[in-house]
Structures are given as structure tokens and as C-alpha cells.
Design a protein around this motif. Structure first.
Motif, PDB file in Angstrom:
ATOM      1  N   VAL A  77     -42.154   5.609 -60.266  1.00 35.62           N
ATOM      2  CA  VAL A  77     -42.399   5.520 -61.701  1.00 35.62           C
ATOM      3  C   VAL A  77     -43.769   4.900 -61.960  1.00 35.62           C
ATOM      4  O   VAL A  77     -44.539   5.386 -62.790  1.00 35.62           O
ATOM      5  CB  VAL A  77     -41.286   4.704 -62.399  1.00 35.62           C
ATOM      6  CG1 VAL A  77     -41.720   4.271 -63.782  1.00 35.62           C
ATOM      7  CG2 VAL A  77     -40.019   5.532 -62.489  1.00 35.62           C
ATOM      8  N   LEU A  78     -44.073   3.860 -61.225  1.00 37.24           N
ATOM      9  CA  LEU A  78     -45.375   3.220 -61.429  1.00 37.24           C
ATOM     10  C   LEU A  78     -46.511   4.196 -61.139  1.00 37.24           C
ATOM     11  O   LEU A  78     -47.436   4.356 -61.927  1.00 37.24           O
ATOM     12  CB  LEU A  78     -45.498   1.988 -60.525  1.00 37.24           C
ATOM     13  CG  LEU A  78     -46.859   1.299 -60.601  1.00 37.24           C
ATOM     14  CD1 LEU A  78     -47.081   0.724 -61.985  1.00 37.24           C
ATOM     15  CD2 LEU A  78     -46.977   0.197 -59.557  1.00 37.24           C
ATOM     16  N   PHE A  79     -46.400   4.838 -59.990  1.00 41.58           N
ATOM     17  CA  PHE A  79     -47.434   5.794 -59.596  1.00 41.58           C
ATOM     18  C   PHE A  79     -47.591   6.872 -60.666  1.00 41.58           C
ATOM     19  O   PHE A  79     -48.693   7.185 -61.119  1.00 41.58           O
ATOM     20  CB  PHE A  79     -47.045   6.413 -58.249  1.00 41.58           C
ATOM     21  CG  PHE A  79     -47.984   7.483 -57.785  1.00 41.58           C
ATOM     22  CD1 PHE A  79     -49.275   7.162 -57.410  1.00 41.58           C
ATOM     23  CD2 PHE A  79     -47.588   8.808 -57.722  1.00 41.58           C
ATOM     24  CE1 PHE A  79     -50.153   8.139 -56.982  1.00 41.58           C
ATOM     25  CE2 PHE A  79     -48.448   9.794 -57.304  1.00 41.58           C
ATOM     26  CZ  PHE A  79     -49.744   9.458 -56.920  1.00 41.58           C
ATOM     27  N   SER A  80     -46.468   7.404 -61.100  1.00 41.18           N
ATOM     28  CA  SER A  80     -46.512   8.482 -62.085  1.00 41.18           C
ATOM     29  C   SER A  80     -47.020   7.979 -63.423  1.00 41.18           C
ATOM     30  O   SER A  80     -47.765   8.664 -64.123  1.00 41.18           O
ATOM     31  CB  SER A  80     -45.118   9.076 -62.243  1.00 41.18           C
ATOM     32  OG  SER A  80     -45.159  10.099 -63.183  1.00 41.18           O
ATOM     33  N   LEU A  81     -46.632   6.766 -63.780  1.00 37.72           N
ATOM     34  CA  LEU A  81     -47.084   6.195 -65.044  1.00 37.72           C
ATOM     35  C   LEU A  81     -48.608   6.107 -65.065  1.00 37.72           C
ATOM     36  O   LEU A  81     -49.268   6.479 -66.041  1.00 37.72           O
ATOM     37  CB  LEU A  81     -46.477   4.808 -65.231  1.00 37.72           C
ATOM     38  CG  LEU A  81     -46.588   4.197 -66.626  1.00 37.72           C
ATOM     39  CD1 LEU A  81     -45.738   4.972 -67.601  1.00 37.72           C
ATOM     40  CD2 LEU A  81     -46.151   2.741 -66.608  1.00 37.72           C
ATOM     41  N   ILE A  82     -49.144   5.644 -63.960  1.00 37.87           N
ATOM     42  CA  ILE A  82     -50.604   5.510 -63.879  1.00 37.87           C
ATOM     43  C   ILE A  82     -51.267   6.874 -64.002  1.00 37.87           C
ATOM     44  O   ILE A  82     -52.177   7.082 -64.799  1.00 37.87           O
ATOM     45  CB  ILE A  82     -51.004   4.825 -62.550  1.00 37.87           C
ATOM     46  CG1 ILE A  82     -50.486   3.406 -62.524  1.00 37.87           C
ATOM     47  CG2 ILE A  82     -52.504   4.852 -62.376  1.00 37.87           C
ATOM     48  CD1 ILE A  82     -50.644   2.722 -61.194  1.00 37.87           C
TER      49      ILE A  82
ATOM     50  N   THR B 290     -51.303  -4.696 -50.905  1.00 41.96           N
ATOM     51  CA  THR B 290     -50.842  -4.508 -52.282  1.00 41.96           C
ATOM     52  C   THR B 290     -51.937  -3.851 -53.110  1.00 41.96           C
ATOM     53  O   THR B 290     -51.691  -2.941 -53.892  1.00 41.96           O
ATOM     54  CB  THR B 290     -50.496  -5.859 -52.944  1.00 41.96           C
ATOM     55  OG1 THR B 290     -49.773  -6.627 -51.999  1.00 41.96           O
ATOM     56  CG2 THR B 290     -49.682  -5.651 -54.182  1.00 41.96           C
ATOM     57  N   GLY B 291     -53.139  -4.348 -52.889  1.00 39.15           N
ATOM     58  CA  GLY B 291     -54.265  -3.923 -53.729  1.00 39.15           C
ATOM     59  C   GLY B 291     -54.607  -2.466 -53.589  1.00 39.15           C
ATOM     60  O   GLY B 291     -55.029  -1.825 -54.558  1.00 39.15           O
ATOM     61  N   VAL B 292     -54.388  -1.911 -52.382  1.00 40.15           N
ATOM     62  CA  VAL B 292     -54.742  -0.512 -52.166  1.00 40.15           C
ATOM     63  C   VAL B 292     -54.057   0.379 -53.176  1.00 40.15           C
ATOM     64  O   VAL B 292     -54.664   1.229 -53.801  1.00 40.15           O
ATOM     65  CB  VAL B 292     -54.356  -0.105 -50.733  1.00 40.15           C
ATOM     66  CG1 VAL B 292     -54.247   1.394 -50.627  1.00 40.15           C
ATOM     67  CG2 VAL B 292     -55.390  -0.607 -49.769  1.00 40.15           C
ATOM     68  N   PHE B 293     -52.782   0.123 -53.368  1.00 39.35           N
ATOM     69  CA  PHE B 293     -52.042   0.976 -54.294  1.00 39.35           C
ATOM     70  C   PHE B 293     -52.563   0.813 -55.711  1.00 39.35           C
ATOM     71  O   PHE B 293     -52.533   1.734 -56.513  1.00 39.35           O
ATOM     72  CB  PHE B 293     -50.551   0.628 -54.233  1.00 39.35           C
ATOM     73  CG  PHE B 293     -49.672   1.717 -54.754  1.00 39.35           C
ATOM     74  CD1 PHE B 293     -49.431   2.839 -53.980  1.00 39.35           C
ATOM     75  CD2 PHE B 293     -49.106   1.637 -56.009  1.00 39.35           C
ATOM     76  CE1 PHE B 293     -48.626   3.857 -54.452  1.00 39.35           C
ATOM     77  CE2 PHE B 293     -48.300   2.650 -56.489  1.00 39.35           C
ATOM     78  CZ  PHE B 293     -48.063   3.758 -55.704  1.00 39.35           C
ATOM     79  N   LEU B 294     -53.064  -0.387 -55.983  1.00 35.47           N
ATOM     80  CA  LEU B 294     -53.530  -0.655 -57.341  1.00 35.47           C
ATOM     81  C   LEU B 294     -54.853   0.038 -57.673  1.00 35.47           C
ATOM     82  O   LEU B 294     -55.277   0.020 -58.817  1.00 35.47           O
ATOM     83  CB  LEU B 294     -53.662  -2.161 -57.557  1.00 35.47           C
ATOM     84  CG  LEU B 294     -52.334  -2.916 -57.519  1.00 35.47           C
ATOM     85  CD1 LEU B 294     -52.546  -4.387 -57.796  1.00 35.47           C
ATOM     86  CD2 LEU B 294     -51.364  -2.338 -58.543  1.00 35.47           C
ATOM     87  N   THR B 295     -55.504   0.640 -56.681  1.00 38.60           N
ATOM     88  CA  THR B 295     -56.744   1.352 -57.012  1.00 38.60           C
ATOM     89  C   THR B 295     -56.442   2.511 -57.956  1.00 38.60           C
ATOM     90  O   THR B 295     -57.313   2.957 -58.679  1.00 38.60           O
ATOM     91  CB  THR B 295     -57.436   1.937 -55.776  1.00 38.60           C
ATOM     92  OG1 THR B 295     -56.463   2.581 -54.981  1.00 38.60           O
ATOM     93  CG2 THR B 295     -58.136   0.872 -54.993  1.00 38.60           C
ATOM     94  N   TYR B 296     -55.179   2.955 -57.950  1.00 37.23           N
ATOM     95  CA  TYR B 296     -54.833   4.026 -58.893  1.00 37.23           C
ATOM     96  C   TYR B 296     -54.934   3.563 -60.338  1.00 37.23           C
ATOM     97  O   TYR B 296     -54.970   4.364 -61.250  1.00 37.23           O
ATOM     98  CB  TYR B 296     -53.424   4.539 -58.613  1.00 37.23           C
ATOM     99  CG  TYR B 296     -53.356   5.464 -57.434  1.00 37.23           C
ATOM    100  CD1 TYR B 296     -54.202   6.567 -57.348  1.00 37.23           C
ATOM    101  CD2 TYR B 296     -52.458   5.247 -56.405  1.00 37.23           C
ATOM    102  CE1 TYR B 296     -54.152   7.418 -56.275  1.00 37.23           C
ATOM    103  CE2 TYR B 296     -52.400   6.099 -55.323  1.00 37.23           C
ATOM    104  CZ  TYR B 296     -53.246   7.185 -55.262  1.00 37.23           C
ATOM    105  OH  TYR B 296     -53.198   8.021 -54.190  1.00 37.23           O
ATOM    106  N   LEU B 297     -54.955   2.244 -60.508  1.00 37.36           N
ATOM    107  CA  LEU B 297     -55.086   1.737 -61.872  1.00 37.36           C
ATOM    108  C   LEU B 297     -56.430   2.106 -62.476  1.00 37.36           C
ATOM    109  O   LEU B 297     -56.619   2.024 -63.675  1.00 37.36           O
ATOM    110  CB  LEU B 297     -54.932   0.222 -61.886  1.00 37.36           C
ATOM    111  CG  LEU B 297     -53.538  -0.319 -61.630  1.00 37.36           C
ATOM    112  CD1 LEU B 297     -53.549  -1.824 -61.659  1.00 37.36           C
ATOM    113  CD2 LEU B 297     -52.585   0.201 -62.691  1.00 37.36           C
TER     114      LEU B 297
ATOM    115  N   THR C  34     -60.672   8.870 -52.434  1.00 37.48           N
ATOM    116  CA  THR C  34     -60.213   7.754 -53.271  1.00 37.48           C
ATOM    117  C   THR C  34     -58.928   8.111 -54.007  1.00 37.48           C
ATOM    118  O   THR C  34     -58.174   7.237 -54.384  1.00 37.48           O
ATOM    119  CB  THR C  34     -61.272   7.361 -54.330  1.00 37.48           C
ATOM    120  OG1 THR C  34     -61.528   8.495 -55.157  1.00 37.48           O
ATOM    121  CG2 THR C  34     -62.547   6.907 -53.693  1.00 37.48           C
ATOM    122  N   LEU C  35     -58.691   9.404 -54.214  1.00 42.03           N
ATOM    123  CA  LEU C  35     -57.463   9.824 -54.888  1.00 42.03           C
ATOM    124  C   LEU C  35     -56.293   9.892 -53.924  1.00 42.03           C
ATOM    125  O   LEU C  35     -55.140   9.704 -54.311  1.00 42.03           O
ATOM    126  CB  LEU C  35     -57.648  11.207 -55.534  1.00 42.03           C
ATOM    127  CG  LEU C  35     -58.836  11.383 -56.455  1.00 42.03           C
ATOM    128  CD1 LEU C  35     -58.948  12.833 -56.902  1.00 42.03           C
ATOM    129  CD2 LEU C  35     -58.697  10.466 -57.650  1.00 42.03           C
TER     130      LEU C  35
END
Lengths: 315, 455, 298
Positions: free
Chosen positions: A238-243, C129-136, C168-169
Motif C-alpha cells: 500500500v505504501l509503495f502504491s500510494l507513493i 530503510t532509507g532506500v525504500f524511501l527514495t520513492y518518496l 533510480t526507479l
């Protein structure tokens, strides 16, 4: 899990004797050096093409239109006062949240249906259901657009066959919003299905058997066995998709370009219109940056939940 | 070429090193006549608008190649599409990265958006206007920044967007004989004086009743914006005046909205979601009596629905209390200030804007491209193209049309106007009327929106 | 007594089994029907794509009869594309870019995942943890500031810029799957290897990669999907046909001004979907298996 709860070996291998402590430390040091080196490509990639440009975007967002003066948070304050932008915030949230909830829900149902049927038949069904996810989104959106087209709408043709009037699919605000969400759900659901299916498969069969012995019904099994076991994967998906949905550009840009009357604009398309088309790059950058706090907020809670649960399981 | 000297000083230093050898080689191989100024040598990369008629690109390539061979310049030509705003993205990319083509094709507002990064091109402009007469006021407005021409208006991609109607439908359903109103021959007709926005509305209403509504979009893309812009201007309704004051709360705006309130009722239900191709499709599919679009609609009809095409006639815009205004969407050719070969780029631009090459290109694309100079609005192609023969005779503004070229949001200061244009403020006002809002609500909304543009 | 009781119990059990069986059967058929409905809904657009790709421009604009049927099927659109040099170039570029991106992404994410799941160093937990947050920080925010970076390294209008940007994606998700997968490998395995004197890269190469193959395939497929379908970066950074990739190339080449060549666009869309469909068809089982182990454990 990606939240860093995995325990590195070093932590559980303290020196056993005093004599070995020195070599152990050296060993650990060497290990962490190698570990760092192995991560270096990742760090460089992210730093160079994500972190640095992100900071540059923050800098850009604090300039005036001609990029000649520093205006601090002026652009953000300005945006928040604009009715159109308030509409964009509302729509982005509406678009992302509705689409993600629908995707998660339909994906969950599909995964269960899929799990119900014998393994040897699953392949073909999975294959068919994954098609939307597999076609490049920009191109499949064009097809959708063509089906919604006022003069040639294939949907309207079907409606007409049943004696119903034409629907101006992309012409009326709420219908157009519905259409953009539909396309996003159509595209994204298969990904949820596959992730959930993977999660379902990893729930040990013994748990269900134990639940059956305790006299649990289908619903009880779902709520007390399946869902708790899948919680982390649901949260992460959900998080991934939300982003990704929040940042969506292709669908809205191709389908409606933000219209009618700005009623389908989301952050990315509005930023494009303001920043690129109207030549106001700083304001465009500010628009896109609005995504960040909203998503960071969601990410914080989701990931904290995941970490806590992982710890609970671990201890 | 003397006027160019001052602006060239900077580049010559850089150029000599690279071009000296080539020049030497060139002068050895060719008679000296070809080295005219000695400056136009080296490498050039040019970005042109990707013409929707593929042979339009081919003829451009041919002309550039001929010039390149003659001047011993290596020219790289790229055709960049305007689909998906790709050309605007490319311009933004090059402006941000400060690298890219030497020359870019700038659509409408992009000259203003990038004025700081463009090389003044007054010298070329002066020689061209001396030779071919002045360009129209819209070009002036869009490409002249602080008294300097930052880019040259070109023909490639430049278009008028007057009405194109179905001859038979307009005659039968609305009693409007467009062929006798705007015949394919010189001369003013009395009937054309009666072609007003009110007459336009009456015809639209009659055709809508007959199930063939005028396909006028109320979306936010250029076709919608241009039509609305012509309507507003014909009533003298300015949203923002030339000094940047918001003037939306005026009697003239009210008057145009009153007309708009009637008009939107007879437009298609999905007009608000129209993009630039929807009107084409409405015409080609035989569902519409009239669109506001350049000859591309007719040209596509010719390919896909020849019966419809034979029934099409292009003519001038209707007039309003303040005159007759025809939507005009020019392209400009400009040279980046970071270009390494400005002289050559300017010379090529100048060469391509001579009458013969402009006419050759215009003929190739069936008259779609409108030359920037009024003296060139008499090409033969507009008489010849058909069927029906003469269908685009009245596509360019003829002297006896008594019409003026116009772009929506003119005369507002360009940095505000670009937003009025790109955000589609005018068609959105009409769209809001269509969705049932009152004139006061619409004006209040527009006022709020415009305050946001004057940033 | 015991005999009758047993018999009764058996009968009850059999009945329950029977009803259970019937219930299962119902559930099974229900599932098939429900799946069928979903498949139908999901496949409407692709079906319409196929139908339209078989029509000529004249038939599309004529609007006679059902738009869902082809009256005069023609392969002209496909033939035109296959013999169209620009389209061939786009295809080739897309294939090239995708192969390179997948290779780069996998090398980066496997190395990083190995390190993050097995070797602690200062900040490694934050990093995982941070790696996943790059999608932000999505591409729609990055493409404007990236103009300068891409311009500075001279890759504007060069498809190599995609080889740098697409990872990066893909990398964060791939790394996450791989961390999950690697964490599920028993620590005893590599400890034993370490004691035997194997180096870290040897462990990775000899033990982790073979064991984690399903996870690697799943991650590869994800990277492939992402880089095959990405739209914004090529739209922003590429503009000549010799550098263009499929997604943007099709749109910019087959839509001319406000003229859409729908038949050809749809045919191109199908041709562009072919490689991912083939890959999913063959590697689907690995994909699911890889995700099962990688994403859920960890």
C-alpha cells in the motif's frame, strides 16, 4: 524486511576469548568496510540522481519566477492561498487514496480467488490478469482515452445499444475523476494481486489447520490468520502504491491534462502545467514538493508499524 | 552583414580555432564565391517543429541541406514534435542545462519565457522586414522584448485558426452560404459584413438542433483557448490590460459572457473536455457543421473521410462590436545565447525565410503554414488546393477580410498572458457558464484566478 | 455399541466430508466465475487495442457498425510499423536501454542487499530503510532539477541518460526484495563458508546468488517492467528519433499535430507490449515464487 531489523552477523558474534577480541574487531572492521563498498554504487546512484536533485528542487522552489531572487517559502505560501491549488491538493488525495484503497481491495479479492483454484490452473489466470500491468502505461492510457473519446467512444456505443444516452466521460468533473481513478485501478491492481498472492502462499498451511481444529470459520480464518500474517506485506504494498499513485503523471496527463476546469489535476500534472508550460519553474517545483510531506507522513506511520510488528514477531 | 559585427565579437574567438581548418579546406575545394562572409562556417544544430505533414519535414531538410552545402556548414537538423508538449519540454531542458541546439523553434509564448537566454536578432529581422514588409502585431507582442527582437517569426508551424464549415450543412440547416460569403477570389462581399458573432450563434443553434453542433471546445488546450480569445477580443473584453491591471469586472467582459451564455448551450455536451484533436474528429466523423481549426482538419478528412472533405470551406472569423479577429498562433526561430555558432544560425534563419523557400514549404504542406510577412499572404497554393477547389483561399487573412490576427490574452503583459493562455482561463469561464454558473460567479472566479497569475 | 457409534461417527464424518467437498467445489466454481468476470473487465482495453490495430484509418473514422468488431481486417498497420525505420530504432533502443538498466539495477541492488542483510556498517540500518524511501521523491519532482545534471554530463538527448536514471526507479524495490530474500537464507551457510576461508564476494557468488535465484528473477522482472514502460524521463530528455525509446517514440511519431493515426498507434502499442508479455508468460512462476520468498520473509 527493508526496515533494517535484520541483525547483522557481527552483532551476534562477540569475541569469545580476550585473545581473539583484537582479530574479531579487525574482522568486523574489514567486514563493515567491504559492506560499505558493496553499498557504494547504490549510495552514489541515489545521492546523485535523487538526493542532490531533490535538494536542488528545494532551492529552485525558493526562487522568484525569473529565478533572480530568493523568496524563501513565499511560493508555498502563495500556492496555499490559491483556490486552484487547494483543489489540486484535494484531488491528489482523492485520486491516490481512492485508487489505492480500490486496488488493495480488488487485489486482495483476486489473490484469494487465485489461491482458491488449483496451482496448475493458476498460471493462465495469473497471466491474463497481469496483462494491464505489463502493457506500458502511457500506451494503454492512450487506448483508454480513445475509448472515452467524445466522437468515437466505444463505451458510448455500448450504452447506445442499450438505449442509454452518451456519457461525456472526460467532460464532467466527477465523471472525469472517476475515469482517471478507474484507469489507475485497472493498471495497478495486478501488482497488488501478485504481491498478495505471494504473501498468501507463504502463510503456513498448519496455521489454517490449527484454526480449523479450533472451529474457526472462513471469515474467522481470514481475520485471525490470513490478515495478521499478511499485514506487513499489505502495508508495504500500500505504501509503495500510494507513493507511485500520488506521483502519477502519465494517466492524468494523457487522459485529461488536468481538465475539465482543473477538476482532475494532481500534483505532477499541475506542476508540469505551471512549471513547464507556463514557464514558472520555481512555482512548478514548489507544487511537486508538496507531495513530499504528505507522503513522508504516510511512510513514517506505515514503516513504524511494520518495524513494530517485525519486532513483535522476532521477540 | 555589418550590423551583425558587434554581436559576433564574442563568438569569433571561439570559432576560429574550430573552423579555421574547415574553412581552409573549404576554400581550397570550392570557388571563393561561396565563402561569403567567412563567418558562417562550422557546425550547427537546428531544432525545427516536427510538421504533422511528414513531407513538410522533408522539404525543410532539403532546403537546409542545400544551404549547408553552399556555405560549407555541417548542419544537424532535428524535428521536435509538439505532441505532449515535447517541444516545450525540450526548450526547458536546454534552457536549464544551457546546452543543446543552436537554434530552437519556439511556439507562441516560449520566446517570452526564455528571453534572457536568447540572442537578440534585430539584424536579421531588420533585413527581412526591409525586404518583405512588417509582421503583424501578435509577432511584435510575442517576440519583441524591451524593444529587441529575441526571435524571428517563422512560417513553419504558424497557423490561423479560423472557422472551417460544412458547406451543405450550413446552407441547409442554417441558411448560411459560406462559399458566396467568402468566395475563392479577391474582393469584399456584403455577406461577409453580416458574418458576426450573433450570426455565428444563430447558425450554431440551428445546426445543433439538426444534430450537427459546432464543435467548439471549452477545454484548456490551444484550440479552445484561441476560439475563446477571438470571441473575447471581438467584444473588446480584456481580462488583464496592458499595464497588468485586472479588468475582468467590466461591462465588456459581461457582454461577452452574455453572448457566451447563449453560445455554450448549443455546443456539444462534452465540449469542456475537448482537446486539440476532438474538433477534428467531430468534423471528420460527420457529427459537426463547423470547427475552428486550420486546414489540418480538412486535410485529415481528405484522407479518412473524403466525402466530408469535399464539403468543407475555410473562411474568416465572425466580427463583434470591436472588430473581426482571427486566432493566430505563430512559431518563432530563435538562437540561444549559449550557442557556439550564432552567426551561422542567424544566416540560416535568414536564408530560410526568403520568399521562395517559404513558398516551397507552404506548398508542400497544402498551405497550412502561414508566412509571418503580410506581403507573403498571396501564395498560389491557397487558390489551388482542393477539393473543393479554393477551400482554403480564405484561410490566410486577405486585405478585404478586414480582419486582424489575434492571440488570446493580448494585450496583457506577457508573463501574465502566458498563464491566462496556458491555464485556459477564457474557455474555462465559458465552461463554467455551461455547467450552469452565473455570470457573476464566473467573473468572481476569474478575478481570483487572475490575482494568482500576477505573481 | 462401539460399532454403531463408530459407524455413526464415520457416517457423520463422511457427510461432513461430502458437504465440505461440495462446499469446496462451489467455492472453486465461484472462484472461476469471479475470476472470469475480472479477466473480462481487465482485458477490455487490450482487446479494443487489438481490434483497432486491425482497422484502416478509413474504417475507424467511418463509424459504421460496432466499434468492437473489425469489418475489413488488415495487417497494414503492423506491416507499416515493422518496415518503418524509426520504429525499428525505437524498438532497438528500448531493448538496449532495458537490458542495460536491468543489468545495472541488479548489480547495484544485489550487492547492496547482500551488504545490508549480512554486513553491518555505520548507518547500514538507516540505509536499508532509507532506500525504500527514495520513492518518496518521484520523477515528476526530479525531472526539472535533473535537466542540469544530465546537461552537465552531456547526456541530453542521449539514451544513455536513461541507463543512469531508470535504475533510480527500479533499484529501491529490487534491493528491498533482495534484502528479504537474502535474510531468509540461513546464517549458518555463510558462517560455515567464512570459516572455510571464503571471501565475501565468493559467498555472494557461490551461495547467495544460486539460492536466491527466484528472488533475483522477480527483481529482474520488476526492473524490466519499470524501464520498459517509463514515460516521463524519455519525454523530458530525448528528442531525436535516433535516440528515442518506444513509449515516447510511438506517441511523438504517430500523433502528428492534432492528427492521430489510431490504427498504427494501437498496433505499435501491441508490438511494444510483446516483450513484457512474453517474459511474464515464461517467468511468471519464478516471479511469484521470488516475491513469495523475498517480499514476505525478511
Amino acid at each position: 524486511m527493508a526496515d533494517g531489523t535484520s541483525i547483522p552477523i557481527g552483532a551476534i558474534a562477540p569475541g569469545k576469548t580476550a585473545g581473539r577480541r583484537g582479530t574479531m574487531r579487525k574482522f568486523a572492521q574489514r567486514r563493515s568496510t567491504i559492506g560499505f563498498l558493496l553499498c557504494l554504487p547504490l549510495i552514489l546512484l541515489i545521492a546523485g540522481f535523487v538526493i542532490y536533485p531533490a535538494f536542488y528542487a528545494i532551492y529552485l522552489s525558493m526562487l522568484n519566477k525569473k529565478m533572480t531572487a530568493f523568496v524563501g517559502l513565499g511560493n508555498f505560501a502563495f500556492l496555499l492561498q490559491r483556490h486552484t491549488f487547494q483543489l489540486v491538493i484535494f484531488q491528489s488525495c482523492l485520486f491516490a487514496i481512492t485508487a489505492v484503497v480500490l486496488k488493495a481491495f480488488i487485489g486482495f479479492i483476486l489473490a484469494h480467488l487465485m489461491h482458491n483454484i488449483p496451482g496448475k490452473n493458476q498460471r493462465i489466470w495469473r497471466g491474463l490478469l497481469l496483462v494491464p500491468w505489463v502493457i506500458p502505461l502511457a500506451l494503454s492510457t492512450l487506448t483508454w482515452w480513445w475509448m472515452f473519446d467524445p466522437s468515437y467512444s466505444a463505451f458510448n456505443w455500448v450504452l447506445n445499444q442499450f438505449g442509454l444516452a452518451n456519457v461525456p466521460w472526460l467532460g464532467v468533473g466527477w465523471i472525469a475523476r472517476f475515469c482517471t481513478i478507474t484507469v489507475n485501478v485497472w493498471f495497478g491492481t495486478p501488482f497488488f494481486m501478485i504481491m498478495y498472492l505471494a504473501a498468501l502462499k507463504s502463510v503456513p498451511e498448519q496455521l489454517y489447520e490449527a484454526a480449523s481444529i479450533d472451529g474457526a470459520g472462513t471469515m474467522q480464518k481470514l481475520f485471525f490468520v490470513t490478515l495478521p500474517m499478511m499485514r506487513n506485506i499489505i502495508a508495504i504494498t500500500v505504501l509503495f502504491s500510494l507513493i507511485v499513485t500520488f506521483a502519477d503523471f502519465d494517466i492524468v496527463r494523457i487522459l485529461t491534462a488536468g481538465g475539465p476546469q482543473d477538476m482532475t489535476h494532481v500534483f505532477a500534472t499541475y506542476a508540469f502545467q505551471v512549471g513547464i508550460q507556463s514557464g514558472d519553474i520555481p512555482l512548478g517545483a514548489s507544487v511537486s514538493l508538496f507531495m513530499f510531506p504528505i507522503l513522508a507522513f504516510a511512510a513514517f506511520f506505515v514503516l513504524r508499524g511494520v518495524t513494530q510488528r517485525t519486532k513483535e514477531i522476532a521477540t | 552583414m555589418t550590423t551583425a559585427k558587434t554581436t559576433n565579437r564574442k563568438t569569433t574567438g571561439k570559432m576560429t580555432r574550430r573552423s579555421a581548418l574547415k574553412l581552409a579546406a573549404a576554400s581550397a575545394a570550392l570557388p571563393l564565391v561561396h565563402i561569403r562572409s567567412g563567418r558562417a562556417a562550422g557546425k550547427l544544430s537546428m531544432a525545427f517543429w516536427d510538421h504533422w505533414v511528414p513531407s513538410g519535414n522533408a522539404v525543410m531538410q532539403k532546403q537546409v541541406d542545400a544551404w549547408a552545402a553552399k556555405n560549407q556548414v555541417e548542419v544537424q537538423v532535428d524535428f521536435i514534435t509538439s505532441v505532449g508538449q515535447k517541444n516545450i519540454l525540450t526548450i526547458a531542458a536546454e534552457a536549464q542545462a544551457k546546452t543543446g541546439h543552436d537554434m530552437q523553434a519556439f511556439p507562441t509564448w516560449e520566446v517570452q519565457n526564455n528571453a534572457e537566454l536568447l540572442e537578440p536578432i534585430d539584424d536579421v529581422m531588420k533585413r527581412l522586414t526591409d525586404k518583405y514588409g512588417p509582421v503583424n502585431a501578435v509577432c511584435d507582442y510575442l517576440a519583441k522584448v524591451k524593444g529587441h527582437w529575441m526571435a524571428v517569426p517563422t512560417s513553419s508551424g504558424t497557423q490561423y485558426k479560423g472557422p472551417c464549415g460544412r458547406i451543405s450543412v450550413l446552407k441547409e440547416k442554417a441558411g448560411l452560404d459560406v462559399v458566396s460569403m467568402y468566395p475563392a477570389k479577391p474582393g469584399h462581399t456584403a455577406a461577409s459584413d453580416a458574418w458576426t458573432w450573433d450570426a455565428h450563434y444563430t447558425a450554431a443553434e440551428a445546426c445543433a438542433k439538426a444534430g450537427m453542433p459546432f464543435a467548439i471546445g471549452l477545454g484548456q488546450t490551444t484550440d479552445s483557448v484561441d476560439t475563446a480569445g477571438a470571441l473575447f477580443r471581438a467584444y473588446g473584453a480584456e481580462l488583464v490590460d496592458k499595464d497588468g491591471n485586472i479588468t475582468v469586472k467590466s461591462d465588456k467582459v459581461r457582454a461577452v459572457l452574455e453572448h457566451g451564455q447563449k453560445l455554450v448551450k448549443v455546443l456539444p455536451a462534452d465540449a469542456v473536455s475537448y482537446d486539440d484533436a476532438s474538433n477534428n474528429r467531430a468534423l471528420i466523423s460527420g457529427q459537426s457543421a463547423l470547427v475552428w481549426n486550420p486546414p489540418s482538419a480538412w486535410a485529415v478528412a481528405k484522407r479518412d473521410a473524403p466525402k466530408v472533405a469535399e464539403d468543407c470551406w475555410t473562411f474568416s472569423a465572425p466580427s463583434g462590436p470591436e472588430g473581426r479577429f482571427l486566432p493566430y498562433l505563430p512559431y518563432f526561430w530563435g538562437v540561444w545565447s549559449f550557442s557556439k555558432n550564432k552567426t551561422a544560425a542567424k544566416e540560416l534563419i535568414e536564408a530560410l525565410l526568403q520568399r521562395e523557400p517559404v513558398e516551397a514549404r507552404c506548398t508542400e504542406v497544402l498551405g497550412y503554414d502561414v508566412p509571418p510577412f503580410d506581403s507573403m499572404l498571396d501564395f498560389k497554393v491557397w487558390e489551388d488546393v482542393g477539393p473543393p477547389k479554393g477551400t482554403v483561399y480564405n484561410y490566410p487573412i486577405r486585405p478585404f477580410h478586414n480582419a486582424k490576427a489575434h492571440i488570446a490574452a493580448l494585450p496583457a503583459p506577457p508573463d501574465i498572458a502566458v498563464q491566462i493562455y496556458n491555464r485556459g482561463t477564457m474557455p474555462t469561464m465559458l465552461a463554467k457558464l455551461k455547467s450552469g454558473q452565473s455570470i457573476d460567479q464566473v467573473i468572481a472566479w476569474a478575478n481570483d484566478e487572475l490575482e494568482g497569475f500576477a505573481r | 455399541m462401539s460399532a454403531s457409534a463408530t459407524a455413526r461417527r464415520v457416517a457423520v464424518a463422511a457427510e461432513r466430508k461430502h458437504s465440505l467437498h461440495r462446499q469446496r467445489l462451489w467455492a472453486l466454481w465461484g472462484s472461476y466465475i469471479a475470476l472470469g468476470v475480472f479477466v473480462f473487465m481487465f482485458l477490455v482495453p487490450p482487446f479494443y487495442t487489438l481490434i483497432t490495430s486491425l482497422k484502416s484509418s478509413a474504417e475507424i473514422s467511418a463509424q459504421t457498425g460496432s466499434p468492437w468488431l473489425v469489418h475489413h481486417p488488415t495487417l497494414d498497420n503492423f506491416w507499416y510499423l515493422i518496415t518503418y525505420p524509426n520504429f525499428q530504432t525505437y524498438y532497438l533502443n528500448s531493448v538496449l536501454v532495458t537490458i542495460l538498466v536491468v543489468a545495472v539495477s541488479m548489480v547495484i541492488s544485489v550487492l547492496a542487499a547482500f551488504s545490508l542483510s549480512r554486513m553491518g556498517f555505520w548507518g547500514s540500518q538507516t540505509l536499508s530503510t532509507g532506500v525504500f524511501l527514495t520513492y518518496l521523491i518521484p520523477p515528476s519532482l526530479l525531472f526539472i532539477p535533473l535537466f542540469q545534471i544530465i546537461g552537465a554530463i552531456g547526456l541530453i538527448n542521449n539514451f544513455w541518460c536513461l541507463v543512469l536514471l531508470y535504475p533510480t526507479l527500479a533499484v529501491p524495490f529490487c534491493t528491498w526484495i533482495m534484502i528479504g530474500y537474502f535474510s531468509s537464507i540461513p546464517k549458518e551457510l555463510d558462517e560455515a563458508a567464512l570459516i572455510d576461508g571464503a571471501g565475501y564476494l565468493q559467498i555472494l557468488w557461490r551461495i547467495f546468488i544460486p539460492v536466491a535465484m527466484p528472488g533475483i528473477i522477480a527483481a529482474t522482472i520488476f526492473a524490466f517492467t519499470v524501464s520498459w514502460g517509463a514515460f516521463l524521463y524519455p519525454l523530458a530528455y530525448l528528442y531525436t528519433s535516433n535516440q528515442m525509446v518506444l513509449t515516447v517514440g510511438i506517441i511523438s511519431d504517430l500523433i502528428r499535430g492534432d492528427v492521430f493515426q489510431w490504427g498504427k498507434i494501437m498496433a505499435a502499442c501491441l508490438l511494444a507490449s510483446l516483450p513484457p508479455i512474453v517474459i511474464y508468460a515464461f517467468l511468471m512462476d519464478y516471479y511469484v515464487a521470488g516475491l513469495t520468498a523475498g517480499a514476505t520473509k525478511g
